[in-house]
Scaffold this motif. Structure first.
Motif, PDB file in Angstrom:
ATOM      1  N   ALA A  69     -66.001 -24.930  18.251  1.00 43.26           N
ATOM      2  CA  ALA A  69     -64.863 -24.002  18.213  1.00 43.26           C
ATOM      3  C   ALA A  69     -64.173 -23.868  19.559  1.00 43.26           C
ATOM      4  CB  ALA A  69     -65.332 -22.632  17.745  1.00 43.26           C
ATOM      5  N   THR A  70     -64.756 -24.430  20.606  1.00 44.66           N
ATOM      6  CA  THR A  70     -64.184 -24.302  21.951  1.00 44.66           C
ATOM      7  C   THR A  70     -62.744 -24.806  21.968  1.00 44.66           C
ATOM      8  OG1 THR A  70     -66.372 -24.665  22.908  1.00 44.66           O
ATOM      9  CG2 THR A  70     -64.460 -24.930  24.368  1.00 44.66           C
ATOM     10  N   GLY A  71     -61.834 -23.972  22.422  1.00 46.13           N
ATOM     11  CA  GLY A  71     -60.433 -24.359  22.553  1.00 46.13           C
ATOM     12  C   GLY A  71     -59.589 -24.095  21.320  1.00 46.13           C
ATOM     13  N   LEU A  72     -60.201 -23.732  20.203  1.00 47.55           N
ATOM     14  CA  LEU A  72     -59.409 -23.526  18.989  1.00 47.55           C
ATOM     15  C   LEU A  72     -58.569 -22.256  19.057  1.00 47.55           C
ATOM     16  CD1 LEU A  72     -61.747 -24.701  16.081  1.00 47.55           C
ATOM     17  CD2 LEU A  72     -59.833 -25.916  17.148  1.00 47.55           C
ATOM     18  N   ASP A  73     -59.099 -21.213  19.684  1.00 48.53           N
ATOM     19  CA  ASP A  73     -58.286 -20.000  19.839  1.00 48.53           C
ATOM     20  C   ASP A  73     -57.034 -20.294  20.658  1.00 48.53           C
ATOM     21  OD1 ASP A  73     -59.693 -17.692  18.551  1.00 48.53           O
ATOM     22  OD2 ASP A  73     -61.322 -18.352  19.843  1.00 48.53           O
ATOM     23  N   GLU A  74     -57.214 -21.075  21.717  1.00 47.29           N
ATOM     24  CA  GLU A  74     -56.060 -21.441  22.545  1.00 47.29           C
ATOM     25  C   GLU A  74     -55.076 -22.301  21.753  1.00 47.29           C
ATOM     26  OE1 GLU A  74     -59.499 -20.396  25.108  1.00 47.29           O
ATOM     27  OE2 GLU A  74     -59.215 -21.661  23.330  1.00 47.29           O
ATOM     28  N   ALA A  75     -55.603 -23.197  20.927  1.00 47.51           N
ATOM     29  CA  ALA A  75     -54.732 -24.039  20.110  1.00 47.51           C
ATOM     30  C   ALA A  75     -53.940 -23.195  19.116  1.00 47.51           C
ATOM     31  CB  ALA A  75     -55.565 -25.090  19.371  1.00 47.51           C
ATOM     32  N   LEU A  76     -54.590 -22.223  18.501  1.00 47.83           N
ATOM     33  CA  LEU A  76     -53.900 -21.357  17.549  1.00 47.83           C
ATOM     34  C   LEU A  76     -52.807 -20.547  18.236  1.00 47.83           C
ATOM     35  CD1 LEU A  76     -56.998 -20.139  15.519  1.00 47.83           C
ATOM     36  CD2 LEU A  76     -55.112 -21.504  14.607  1.00 47.83           C
ATOM     37  N   ALA A  77     -53.044 -20.161  19.471  1.00 50.54           N
ATOM     38  CA  ALA A  77     -52.064 -19.354  20.206  1.00 50.54           C
ATOM     39  C   ALA A  77     -50.785 -20.121  20.497  1.00 50.54           C
ATOM     40  CB  ALA A  77     -52.680 -18.848  21.508  1.00 50.54           C
ATOM     41  N   THR A  78     -50.827 -21.455  20.415  1.00 51.38           N
ATOM     42  CA  THR A  78     -49.627 -22.259  20.691  1.00 51.38           C
ATOM     43  C   THR A  78     -48.765 -22.475  19.453  1.00 51.38           C
ATOM     44  OG1 THR A  78     -50.683 -24.411  20.239  1.00 51.38           O
ATOM     45  CG2 THR A  78     -50.920 -23.505  22.476  1.00 51.38           C
ATOM     46  N   SER A  79     -49.178 -21.938  18.303  1.00 53.46           N
ATOM     47  CA  SER A  79     -48.424 -22.189  17.073  1.00 53.46           C
ATOM     48  C   SER A  79     -46.959 -21.784  17.238  1.00 53.46           C
ATOM     49  CB  SER A  79     -49.034 -21.413  15.904  1.00 53.46           C
ATOM     50  OG  SER A  79     -48.214 -21.539  14.753  1.00 53.46           O
ATOM     51  N   PRO A  80     -46.021 -22.649  16.846  1.00 51.22           N
ATOM     52  CA  PRO A  80     -44.610 -22.305  16.966  1.00 51.22           C
ATOM     53  C   PRO A  80     -44.132 -21.355  15.877  1.00 51.22           C
ATOM     54  CG  PRO A  80     -44.847 -24.479  15.989  1.00 51.22           C
ATOM     55  CD  PRO A  80     -46.235 -24.020  16.358  1.00 51.22           C
ATOM     56  N   VAL A  81     -44.993 -21.075  14.892  1.00 48.91           N
ATOM     57  CA  VAL A  81     -44.646 -20.129  13.828  1.00 48.91           C
ATOM     58  C   VAL A  81     -45.708 -19.036  13.789  1.00 48.91           C
ATOM     59  CG1 VAL A  81     -43.476 -21.896  12.480  1.00 48.91           C
ATOM     60  CG2 VAL A  81     -45.883 -21.418  12.023  1.00 48.91           C
ATOM     61  N   ARG A  82     -45.330 -17.897  13.254  1.00 50.79           N
ATOM     62  CA  ARG A  82     -46.249 -16.757  13.194  1.00 50.79           C
ATOM     63  C   ARG A  82     -47.410 -17.062  12.258  1.00 50.79           C
ATOM     64  NH1 ARG A  82     -46.540 -11.693  10.287  1.00 50.79           N
ATOM     65  NH2 ARG A  82     -44.850 -12.413   8.949  1.00 50.79           N
ATOM     66  N   LEU A  83     -48.620 -16.780  12.718  1.00 51.40           N
ATOM     67  CA  LEU A  83     -49.796 -16.928  11.877  1.00 51.40           C
ATOM     68  C   LEU A  83     -49.980 -15.650  11.067  1.00 51.40           C
ATOM     69  CD1 LEU A  83     -52.245 -18.560  14.453  1.00 51.40           C
ATOM     70  CD2 LEU A  83     -50.950 -19.712  12.651  1.00 51.40           C
ATOM     71  N   SER A  84     -49.965 -15.781   9.750  1.00 45.01           N
ATOM     72  CA  SER A  84     -50.102 -14.602   8.897  1.00 45.01           C
ATOM     73  C   SER A  84     -50.693 -15.018   7.571  1.00 45.01           C
ATOM     74  CB  SER A  84     -48.731 -13.948   8.672  1.00 45.01           C
ATOM     75  OG  SER A  84     -48.825 -12.846   7.791  1.00 45.01           O
ATOM     76  N   THR A  85     -51.718 -14.306   7.132  1.00 38.59           N
ATOM     77  CA  THR A  85     -52.309 -14.552   5.819  1.00 38.59           C
ATOM     78  C   THR A  85     -52.488 -13.228   5.104  1.00 38.59           C
ATOM     79  OG1 THR A  85     -54.157 -15.559   4.620  1.00 38.59           O
ATOM     80  CG2 THR A  85     -54.696 -14.541   6.743  1.00 38.59           C
ATOM     81  N   MET A  86     -51.884 -13.104   3.942  1.00 39.05           N
ATOM     82  CA  MET A  86     -51.954 -11.866   3.165  1.00 39.05           C
ATOM     83  C   MET A  86     -51.540 -10.663   4.016  1.00 39.05           C
ATOM     84  SD  MET A  86     -53.033 -13.448   0.468  1.00 39.05           S
ATOM     85  CE  MET A  86     -53.394 -12.168  -0.706  1.00 39.05           C
ATOM     86  N   GLY A  87     -50.566 -10.889   4.902  1.00 35.66           N
ATOM     87  CA  GLY A  87     -50.056  -9.824   5.748  1.00 35.66           C
ATOM     88  C   GLY A  87     -50.850  -9.573   7.013  1.00 35.66           C
ATOM     89  N   ARG A  88     -51.930 -10.343   7.231  1.00 32.77           N
ATOM     90  CA  ARG A  88     -52.770 -10.139   8.415  1.00 32.77           C
ATOM     91  C   ARG A  88     -52.545 -11.266   9.416  1.00 32.77           C
ATOM     92  NH1 ARG A  88     -56.112  -9.309   3.972  1.00 32.77           N
ATOM     93  NH2 ARG A  88     -57.005 -11.388   4.230  1.00 32.77           N
TER      94      ARG A  88
END
Length: 364
Positions: free
Chosen positions: A319-338
């Motif tokens: 999992a190392t580095g995955l949080d940082e990778a998710l933070a670079t998403s060019p679109v908002r991360l949202s699932t079921m409003g969360r």
């Protein structure tokens, strides 16, 4: 069957993205007359509304509080119909036998320039195919791929379990604009992608052979149908997509639906959707990746994932580095409003599936 129709007048325009336009309208019929509601138009289907236009709305889902986005949907501009499209090839009818059925040129259509390539195509050549239940997993899966393979060419195959118009998805528009996905392929009744196909099978082959994808991500469009029953949910099709990837010689990877924040017990940990779609519907062996995150919750997720792996392959992913990778998403991360902070596990497991798919590129 319940359909609620209302007429309305366009007050002003809202946000716009590829193929979609928000409107603010005032209802002029029904008991809610005089109420302002937010509506959504797909200009390719109904034309482009402007302030002052009269519009016909379908408010069924809005009235019940259902659906992604909370919109009334523009059915027509009765006083200003769009011009007929120019004559052209294509005979795939999508949203068939509904008032807004649309005819498109499929990549697999006999009239398509790609037909010769696809007519007898039968092999994905080991291409990794990540299949997710929810549309919200798409940017997280791609973030995981890019964490280790930033130059990988990714195509999204959109199935028809959720929204049918690809234009409804802000995520697809944003990922395309950012260069995170090279193409969107709409399959079945879904339409409006960069490429159209009749089935998930030709969608996968089109993603690989026409769009040139190194990795394919499959998920339904925005929205999700569920009934709280074992088999009554649109994500059952995720298991069939995994089977399709295996039949065609791809490397199927299951992105499990996981939540640490959903109030419904059936979706906490590994969702019952994944337990059914992967555990029961996916008959071909698939990879089931989970991140190596510490803690009781993730220990439970790993235990649930292992329970699926009688015929499937359990894979633990760093999992190392995955949080940082998710933070670079060019679109908002949202699932079921969360968002990411409210339901980190949901996105982390999806990203782990993407990272695993990237690791398979070196082995093909």
């Amino acid at each position: 069957m319940t359909i609620r129709w209302r007429s309305a007048t366009v007050n002003r325009l809202g946000s716009a993205w590829a193929g979609s336009l928000e409107l603010y309208t005032t209802l002029t019929s029904g008991p809610e007359a005089g109420t302002e509601v937010k509506a959504l138009a797909h200009p390719d289907l109904v034309g482009t509304p402007v302030p002052g236009d009269r519009v016909l709305l379908n408010v069924s889902a809005l009235a019940r509080g259902l659906g992604t986005g909370g919109y009334a949907l523009v059915v027509a501009l009765p006083d200003r119909l769009p011009e007929d499209p120019p004559p052209g090839p294509g005979h795939l009818v999508k949203a068939r036998y509904t008032p807004l059925q649309t005819m498109v040129l499929g990549a697999d259509d006999q009239e398509s320039g790609h037909h010769g390539l696809l007519a007898d195509a039968d092999d994905l050549g080991g291409t990794p195919v990540v299949v997710a239940d929810l549309h919200s997993a798409l940017p997280a899966v791609v973030a995981g791929i890019r964490a280790d393979a930033p130059d990988a060419r990714v195509a999204y195959v959109m199935t028809d379990g959720g929204a049918l118009p690809a234009a409804f998805s802000r995520a697809v528009a944003g990922l395309r604009e950012a260069g995170w996905i090279a193409a969107c392929v709409t399959t079945g009744q879904a339409f409006g992608g960069d490429l159209e196909t009749a089935t998930v099978h030709t969608g996968l082959l089109t993603a690989r052979l026409v769009a040139g994808a190194d990795v394919v991500v499959v998920a339904q469009g925005p929205g999700n149908l569920g009934t709280g029953s074992r088999w009554g949910f649109s994500g059952v099709a995720a298991g069939e997509a995994l089977n399709a990837a295996a039949v065609l010689g791809g490397r199927p990877v299951a992105a499990l639906r996981v939540s640490e924040a959903d109030a419904r017990p059936r979706h906490r940990g590994v969702s019952h959707h994944s337990l059914t779609a992967v555990g029961r519907v996916a008959l071909a062996p698939v990879d089931v990746p989970v991140p190596d995150v510490a803690g009781a919750f993730h220990d439970g997720v790993r235990e649930q994932a292992r329970s699926l792996c009688g015929r499937h392959r359990y894979v633990e992913v760093a999992a190392t580095g995955l949080d940082e990778a998710l933070a670079t998403s060019p679109v908002r991360l949202s699932t079921m409003g969360r968002g990411l902070e409210q339901d980190r596990a949901s996105f982390l497991v999806a990203a782990a599936a993407g990272r695993h798919a990237a690791s398979l590129l070196a082995r093909t």
